[in-house]
Enzyme design. Structure first.
Site, short mmCIF file in Angstrom:
data_model
loop_
_atom_site.label_atom_id
_atom_site.label_comp_id
_atom_site.label_asym_id
_atom_site.label_seq_id
_atom_site.Cartn_x
_atom_site.Cartn_y
_atom_site.Cartn_z
N GLY A 58 -61.16 -70.03 -47.01
CA GLY A 58 -60.30 -69.62 -45.91
C GLY A 58 -61.00 -69.76 -44.58
O GLY A 58 -62.23 -69.66 -44.51
N GLU A 59 -60.23 -70.02 -43.55
CA GLU A 59 -60.82 -70.17 -42.22
C GLU A 59 -59.84 -69.63 -41.18
O GLU A 59 -58.64 -69.91 -41.22
CB GLU A 59 -61.12 -71.63 -41.94
CG GLU A 59 -61.97 -71.84 -40.69
CD GLU A 59 -62.58 -73.23 -40.63
OE1 GLU A 59 -63.42 -73.46 -39.77
OE2 GLU A 59 -62.19 -74.08 -41.46
N GLY A 60 -60.36 -68.81 -40.28
CA GLY A 60 -59.55 -68.23 -39.22
C GLY A 60 -60.17 -68.48 -37.87
O GLY A 60 -61.13 -69.24 -37.73
N VAL A 110 -64.50 -68.12 -44.51
CA VAL A 110 -64.83 -67.45 -45.76
C VAL A 110 -65.16 -68.51 -46.80
O VAL A 110 -64.39 -69.44 -47.02
CB VAL A 110 -63.66 -66.57 -46.25
CG1 VAL A 110 -64.04 -65.89 -47.57
CG2 VAL A 110 -63.30 -65.52 -45.20
N ASP A 132 -54.10 -54.42 -37.58
CA ASP A 132 -53.69 -55.81 -37.75
C ASP A 132 -53.16 -56.03 -39.17
O ASP A 132 -53.49 -57.03 -39.82
CB ASP A 132 -54.84 -56.76 -37.45
CG ASP A 132 -54.36 -58.21 -37.25
OD1 ASP A 132 -53.16 -58.40 -36.92
OD2 ASP A 132 -55.16 -59.13 -37.42
N MET A 190 -61.87 -66.46 -36.08
CA MET A 190 -63.15 -65.80 -35.85
C MET A 190 -64.21 -66.13 -36.89
O MET A 190 -65.40 -66.06 -36.60
CB MET A 190 -62.98 -64.29 -35.80
CG MET A 190 -62.34 -63.77 -34.52
SD MET A 190 -62.34 -61.97 -34.45
CE MET A 190 -64.09 -61.62 -34.58
N ALA A 191 -63.79 -66.50 -38.10
CA ALA A 191 -64.78 -66.65 -39.17
C ALA A 191 -64.28 -67.60 -40.24
O ALA A 191 -63.08 -67.90 -40.34
CB ALA A 191 -65.09 -65.29 -39.79
#
Length: 269
Positions: free
Chosen positions: A50-52, A57, A166, A54-55
């Protein structure tokens, strides 16, 4: 220059290499230079899960005990933003403090050799609630048990006076047995700790914000309950109460318009 990796042994090579000298496998290009590396001296990053904003995973494994885990690494380019590092590390503190079966377990934390913070978490199998609701409305008999587990996790957080701020389907993970794991306490805060929150700041996701949160006002535990209500609405109806092309329009609707009834949004239900 980019890097390449052997698909079998995970040995990394420079971009000009073509074959693994260990097993002769054809090398594959990797775009993320952290893939295949070991951080903290023991966590080998095998894949991206996963990628967002801010970071990222990674699916990883503890090389000493060969135990799978997930490693969340903050993007180095966002570290210059005010309070980002503290918010990231606060996610670990909140999750460790809550220690609940329906809150993702944080196992470790530290910094990479180049000074970027990371968290080590349990590796989850299943789907995010976002992936599930994207397929359409869910039957009530499935929604209710999931909602009960989300409420239990939220009750635990609120018992410790921690506001998530959130809650959204992307931050709810559904295991194969329909058990729940609440994720991402990165912008959560304690009602006793206002150091990282100022009036006028807006944190969260517009579609799931309570009106006072959309106005940038200080929020309490009820903002999480509002977000949970929006998610329950979406699970049952297959769509959110408010939809618009832009986040600004959605915020305006949340602030000014009454919440539509379920019958108005999904009359066929």
């Amino acid at each position: 220059p980019g890097l390449k990796v052997c698909p079998l042994c995970k040995q990394r090579y420079p971009s000009e290499s073509s074959f693994c000298f260990v097993d002769g496998s054809t090398l594959e290009s990797i775009s993320d230079p952290r893939l295949g590396t070991t951080i903290g001296g023991r966590y080998v990053l095998d894949d991206i899960v996963g990628e967002g904003g801010m970071a990222t995973v990674y699916r990883a494994r503890h090389k000493l005990v060969d135990r799978p885990c997930a490693v969340k690494v903050l993007h180095s380019e966002v570290m210059k933003e005010s309070n980002v590092r503290e918010r990231f590390l606060r996610e670990a503190r909140h999750a460790q403090r809550l220690a609940h079966p329906n809150v993702v377990e944080v196992l470790d934390q530290g910094e990479t050799e180049d000074g970027v913070p990371y968290l080590v978490m349990e590796l989850l199998q299943g789907s995010s609630l976002a992936d599930i609701v994207a397929k359409g409305a869910m039957p009530l008999k499935r929604c209710l048990p999931i909602m009960i587990l989300m409420l239990r996790a939220l009750s635990r957080a609120h018992h410790f006076e921690v506001i998530h701020r959130d809650l959204k389907p992307e931050n709810v993970f559904i295991l194969p047995n329909d058990s729940v794991k609440l994720l991402d306490f990165g912008i959560a805060r304690s009602v006793r700790d206002t150091r990282l929150t100022s009036l006028g700041e807006i944190f969260g996701t517009p579609e799931y914000m309570a009106p006072e949160q959309a106005l940038g006002q200080d929020v309490d535990l009820r903002a999480d309950l509002y977000a949970l209500g929006v998610m329950f609405f979406e699970m049952l109806a297959g769509q959110r109460p408010f939809n618009a092309p832009s986040p600004v329009q959605i915020l305006g609707m949340v602030i000014a318009k009454p919440v539509p009834t379920f019958a108005e949004v999904a009359p066929e239900k």
